[in-house]
Design a protein around this motif. Structure first.
Motif, PDB file in Angstrom:
ATOM      1  N   ALA A 330       2.547   7.505   8.474  1.00 24.89           N
ATOM      2  CA  ALA A 330       3.670   7.388   7.544  1.00 24.89           C
ATOM      3  C   ALA A 330       3.840   5.923   7.133  1.00 24.89           C
ATOM      4  CB  ALA A 330       4.941   7.926   8.184  1.00 24.89           C
ATOM      5  N   ASP A 331       3.684   5.026   8.101  1.00 18.11           N
ATOM      6  CA  ASP A 331       3.733   3.589   7.810  1.00 18.11           C
ATOM      7  C   ASP A 331       2.711   3.211   6.751  1.00 18.11           C
ATOM      8  OD1 ASP A 331       5.523   1.742   8.928  1.00 18.11           O
ATOM      9  OD2 ASP A 331       4.712   2.070  10.917  1.00 18.11           O
ATOM     10  N   LYS A 332       1.491   3.665   6.963  1.00 19.43           N
ATOM     11  CA  LYS A 332       0.409   3.299   6.050  1.00 19.43           C
ATOM     12  C   LYS A 332       0.641   3.894   4.668  1.00 19.43           C
ATOM     13  CE  LYS A 332      -2.101   0.836   8.795  1.00 19.43           C
ATOM     14  NZ  LYS A 332      -2.223  -0.607   8.529  1.00 19.43           N
ATOM     15  N   ALA A 334       3.476   4.643   3.227  1.00 19.59           N
ATOM     16  CA  ALA A 334       4.530   3.877   2.562  1.00 19.59           C
ATOM     17  C   ALA A 334       3.980   2.525   2.123  1.00 19.59           C
ATOM     18  CB  ALA A 334       5.719   3.703   3.500  1.00 19.59           C
ATOM     19  N   HIS A 335       3.172   1.916   2.970  1.00 12.79           N
ATOM     20  CA  HIS A 335       2.603   0.610   2.648  1.00 12.79           C
ATOM     21  C   HIS A 335       1.796   0.649   1.352  1.00 12.79           C
ATOM     22  CE1 HIS A 335       1.065  -3.394   3.441  1.00 12.79           C
ATOM     23  NE2 HIS A 335      -0.150  -2.957   3.195  1.00 12.79           N
TER      24      HIS A 335
END
Lengths: 717, 717
Positions: A330-332, A334-335
């Motif tokens: 999810a971090d990636k 969004a990134h």
């Protein structure tokens, strides 16, 4: 040059890609040498046309009659490969011209890339090609491979690939031979078929853009890739890019030389001038060209697109078998600008019915280790999620064990049942993961291990799709340019000496001709005129010295703001003349500009035109003020700038939020700003001799109140 | 809490890492279950202490006597593993307390992560641990593995690795069990030995920072890695990070939850509050913690560091066998902040003697395909380049063929002959490249295929080294804080009600106590006082309404600038009182602040204090004005802020060039700004009850002329 020009040009490339007869000057039978490789490959790989080795030292080569010279060949020759030493190359080329050869590939090195002497010979090649209409690929190149007709006119691709899972897929153009071949090998290994592979060399005649245009028009090429250091003719590139866009062919380029260190390296590599990174980057955005940052992303994109799939938006669903990896994914996402959207209620209920209580049916979906105990669970969940109408694509992350096909087969079925992209992120011990990826790859299923590359490639494709759709769907009209704008401006701009700089007053007349609002102002040459002007314009006014010899008016004490009374006009005029005298005693004073003082409820912007040596006139916009100077926050596009381009320019500005009305301010009149950008674009197209035009500042007032050029400057080439 | 606190705390962790006796409550002999895995592994992998299975359902398990309950065990128990259902867990924990067990690992899930009911039981665990001093790992965790004593107190690592090329290397702490194990497996596979692996679970008692501190002090751990979602106690983390720094142990953390989407996912994963990304990112910079963006970079860094190598600066040399790949590498190096430096003349001459004419001896060095025909050429060139004293590290890119060891062996010799890092970028068909990387890996030579990850990892290590060196070498002194600052401020700040906001006048007194310059000013309650104040301060002055009920003075018409005469003071006072009445009829007016009007040759900055829920007081600095509001260009650090920290804060600002003097402006007085940042830091440390302090604007004058707080505000917790 219009599109038709490049298109008619392209016909002349046919002898290089579809020759019926090929001669090789300097041919040998040694398969380890550039002079031998094409002869061996052409005769062994199924090329259907005539092959004529030319070399006075042999009677026959590989069983073929070997001709002492080109003129000895009885029939016509479409394409000639030159593989002789540098000193003999020009003579060989002249023989080609004499024989009426239409296409030539020159392998030989030792020209522009080694210094002046070589550059001169190369210029002679260019001149000969121009005179005769003969087309040259190279010199200093590895040649051309074309799969369709087994054209092995190169010394890089010397055999047909044994595994082509996706035929007629990729055309590739490389400004580096060695690096190009490395890329070719990696892609070939995945089973993606090349339509053509071209090593362009020094581009004495045919340029990168010619090949790009040829492949854009070629119906055996679906996607075009390339390694690019620098273009000779930016306009030709723009035309080729437009053709690719019109023909729905993604163009994916690796552009080198972003930074001074690498630009220098490129210059010493092929003598390529890498141009302005800023402008290249703008052109890529403007034409929907996908910039390849690394080969892994390129391969990932190819693995998604071969079946015609592309994410139709940025909404991604994540399925993982551990909570932590879901969070990381999810971090990636969004990134890289993807939306990890909430799943629909129906989807969540369907998942909940299958999954244990401690699993998560939110996005990212955490299937947990239940995947191990419930066979088929992954497939069921993935099918549910990918059917969610709010989802454009999916990434599924799981652990794999060597030789275990069950999960892989589940995911193959999922991928084949949907037209949305599904990417498999395969964790596990290296050997097992490699084996699994190999299996997926052979089934043409997108799979990889590198999270960043996978997610970035999905985001890039989504952006590409959104770009293409926006160009198809939008029929926004630009502003109406006054009918006689060009004529009016021509009076002011034509017949100027090179390097001429126009005064503020004249520059603003040009702007007004194109419908760009400027301050009301009058040039006064006497005190009476100044007073009358102030009266007409209305107090308060601004007074500025007008002199071609004083360019930086503020530094010269040549600007007075907020003049409120006739008395202040009187003292102001004296002060301005005095300051000018002090600054430059012999300055040619044209008078004093009496100017409307603008209200202070606007935002200072900078807009302008700047000429780029590769692509021609560009239009730029940025926020004014010292901070932007510090941040270099400027967006640009090559003229002509479409209404959509102009919008994208604004949304590219880091400080764009200022325009939306920060801290209780009113939102700015973006429409007026967009309008002015397009008027400047028209001006730039009409007068390519403008080297620089700055409106600094352009004051943009609150919505509905327009914008106004407070100062302006034009410099001619 | 001082460092000694955490250090004494750490002794209490010894039973969890070095127990001499272990009991397993709920033990089974099923190696597929969490209750069985540790029993099997402890008995088979060579653990030397006593192992006591506890389960009323068995007499023996794996040949060991099985005890019906913990109290039945005759001897002492250092560590107890609890693997019983959730409803029985608290009882089991109470038995541990009764038995005098000092360390407990709770595998069981179903507590804080599932909801309120579970959270209440978990709080009881926490309370019991606090009361007895017993230490708990978990609940909802996979336990602890410790290589040294074959401590298999977990259900993740169930056998000792069969290949450990670098023993006693890495300690790893994970807030995700499953993801942690995936990471463990990938690292283990490379042959890097783990000292310890801890899955922390819900952290009812022991937190991430405890394990970090333990490993920082542990002499079998050289590098610490971790997967982190959120910390409970930021101060403890800072202490642990300081210990690691003092002991020269790099800490490399993957921190999840950077974006709203992933933060939400983390919350639903382990209930972790991921905290403020901005503050975490600042803390990592401040403590030299290496942030892992992806596992490939982590592996690359481990592959460089195991032999003690680290780049001592950012100067990189590139060796490539094709010009294009050299250019591409130069691009990447520049992108990640490395310097592609010119090689020394001597180096270039030595290379020229070996290489063909068309090769390049500049950096990037293009060895060309001569590598194929001249055996040993790569080694010779690499040796020459790496010896260049201007080079800190090297990347060598080459093509490999399956089973061809020659080039690989050359590069192994090069790597082993230097203490500078050398990374091998291996191109080639996948199978060949995999095989080559495997060979290099088994020889512990850094090698990979992913350009971005390789270069970024080298850049990250160089930055880390530079950070560590700067902390060792710098002995900069901070500003001298007035000796009675704390006492003076205490009078103003102590005994305030929660949420109190201090008026500008009082806030500035606090600032002055700490030696922060503010405008000269006086609070006037009568016209006479106002006139006298203006006289004393000197015209022009600023007048501001002073009222606790009017916080946004400008909005209330409560600020008058540039008051030049006594007459203007008189009318101004009336105007201010009038405006205040209109704005808020019943406002409590304390008077009017008559204030020095600052010269306009300064730069507007914002500095302040802000309390973070995880890490406590932070100090922040940014450029003032609307643009920065739009760009959110603010740097922060946790207090205390060292002189070096303060410098790094400034150099982190995107708009930092403004301070250096743009467009002919004078450079700003950075030293004064740095000084103020550190004074604020001291204030923040002395008064942790300050929730927020804003100096907005702080006017920073040209170099040598200082800075001055023009407005200030303090809010208490």
């Amino acid at each position: 040059m219009s599109n038709t020009d490049l298109q008619s040009d392209l016909k002349s490339l046919v002898p290089l890609f579809k020759p019926e007869s090929i001669a090789i000057i300097g041919a040998s039978s040694n398969p380890a040498k550039p002079s031998g490789q094409p002869l061996v490959a052409l005769t062994q790989c199924g090329f259907k046309g005539h092959v004529y080795p030319v070399n006075p030292n042999y009677r026959t080569l590989l069983g073929l009659h070997c001709y002492p010279s080109l003129t000895d060949i009885p029939g016509p020759v479409d394409l000639c490969i030159i593989a002789v030493p540098a000193r003999m190359t020009l003579t060989a080329l002249e023989e080609c011209a004499a024989k009426g050869v239409r296409g030539v590939i020159i392998f030989t090195s030792g020209f522009a890339e080694v210094g002046n002497e070589g550059a001169i010979i190369q210029q002679q090649m260019t001149a000969l090609a121009r005179k005769t209409g003969m087309r040259i690929c190279g010199p200093n190149c590895m040649g051309i491979f074309s799969a369709q007709n087994a054209l092995m006119a190169n010394f890089a691709v010397t055999e047909l690939p044994d595994k082509v899972l996706v035929p007629d897929y990729l055309g590739f153009i490389s400004q580096s031979g060695g690096f190009g071949v490395a890329i070719y090998e990696m892609i070939k290994e995945k089973g993606y078929g090349f339509s053509h592979f071209v090593s362009t060399g020094n581009e004495a005649n045919l340029e990168f853009s010619h090949y790009l245009g040829y492949m854009a028009a070629d119906n055996k090429t679906r996607v075009i890739g390339g390694y690019l250091e620098g273009l000779k003719d930016g306009q030709k590139f723009l035309q080729a890019a437009d053709m690719a866009l019109a023909n729905n062919k993604p163009v994916m380029l690796m552009k080198a030389g972003r930074y001074p260190a690498s630009a220098k390296a490129a210059a010493s590599h092929t003598g390529a001038l890498v141009g302005s990174e800023k402008v290249y980057s703008a052109v890529f955005k403007q034409k929907g060209i996908i910039r390849i940052d690394n080969l892994e992303e390129f391969l990932n994109m190819l693995s998604i697109m071969h079946s015609g799939k592309i994410p139709c938006g940025k909404r991604i669903a994540i399925l993982a078998t551990s909570g932590g990896s879901g969070v990381m994914l999810a971090d990636k996402c969004a990134h890289y600008g993807l939306d990890v959207v909430p799943l629909q209620e129906e989807t969540r209920l369907a998942l909940a019915a299958l999954l244990p209580d401690f699993a998560s049916t939110a996005n990212p979906v955490d299937i947990t280790s239940a995947i191990i105990t419930q066979p088929g669970l992954l497939e069921q969940c993935a099918q549910i999620v990918i059917k969610d109408p709010g989802v454009d694509m999916m990434i599924v992350a799981y652990w794999t064990e060597f030789g275990n096909r069950s999960i892989l087969n589940q995911m193959i079925r999922v991928e084949q049942s949907t037209n949305k992209p599904v990417f498999n992120l395969i964790w596990g011990p290296e050997k097992a993961a490699q084996e699994a990826m190999h299996y997926m790859n052979n089934n043409l299923i997108p799979a990889g291990r590198e999270v960043d590359f996978i997610i970035k490639s999905m985001a890039t494709l989504a952006e590409y799709h959104i770009f293409v759709q926006s160009r198809k769907e939008t029929t926004m009209l630009g502003p109406e340019i006054p009918i006689n704008a060009r004529e009016k401006a021509a009076v002011l701009l034509n017949n100027l000496g090179p390097g001429t700089r126009l005064s503020e007053h004249t520059a603003k007349q040009v702007l007004r001709a194109y419908g760009i609002p400027t301050t009301r102002e009058q040039l006064a040459t006497t005190m009476e005129e100044a007073l009358a002007a102030a009266e007409t314009i209305g107090y308060p006014v601004v007074m500025k010295i007008e002199s071609p010899d004083i360019l930086h008016k503020t530094d010269a004490g040549g600007v007075l703001l907020n003049i409120r009374t006739p008395e202040e006009v009187t003292t102001g005029l004296h002060q301005l003349l005095n300051n000018a005298r002090v600054y430059k005693a012999d300055a040619d004073i044209k008078g004093v500009l009496v100017q409307q003082m603008l209200p202070d409820n606007g935002i200072e912007m900078i807009v302008g035109i700047s000429k780029d040596s590769t692509f021609g006139s560009t239009v730029l916009v940025g926020l004014g003020g010292i901070f932007v100077e510090a941040l270099e926050d400027v967006a640009l596009r090559v003229a002509p700038v479409s209404p959509l381009d102009a919008q994208e320019m604004l949304s590219e500005l880091k400080g764009q939020r200022v325009l939306d009305g920060l801290r209780g301010r009113l939102p700015a009149d973006k429409q007026a700003l967009l309008d002015i950008i397009q008027r400047l674009s028209r001006l730039a197209v009409d007068f390519p001799q403008i080297a620089e035009l700055d409106i600094n500042p352009l004051i943009v007032f609150p919505k509905g109140e327009g914008a106004c050029a407070a100062d302006a400057l034009i410099a001619m080439e």
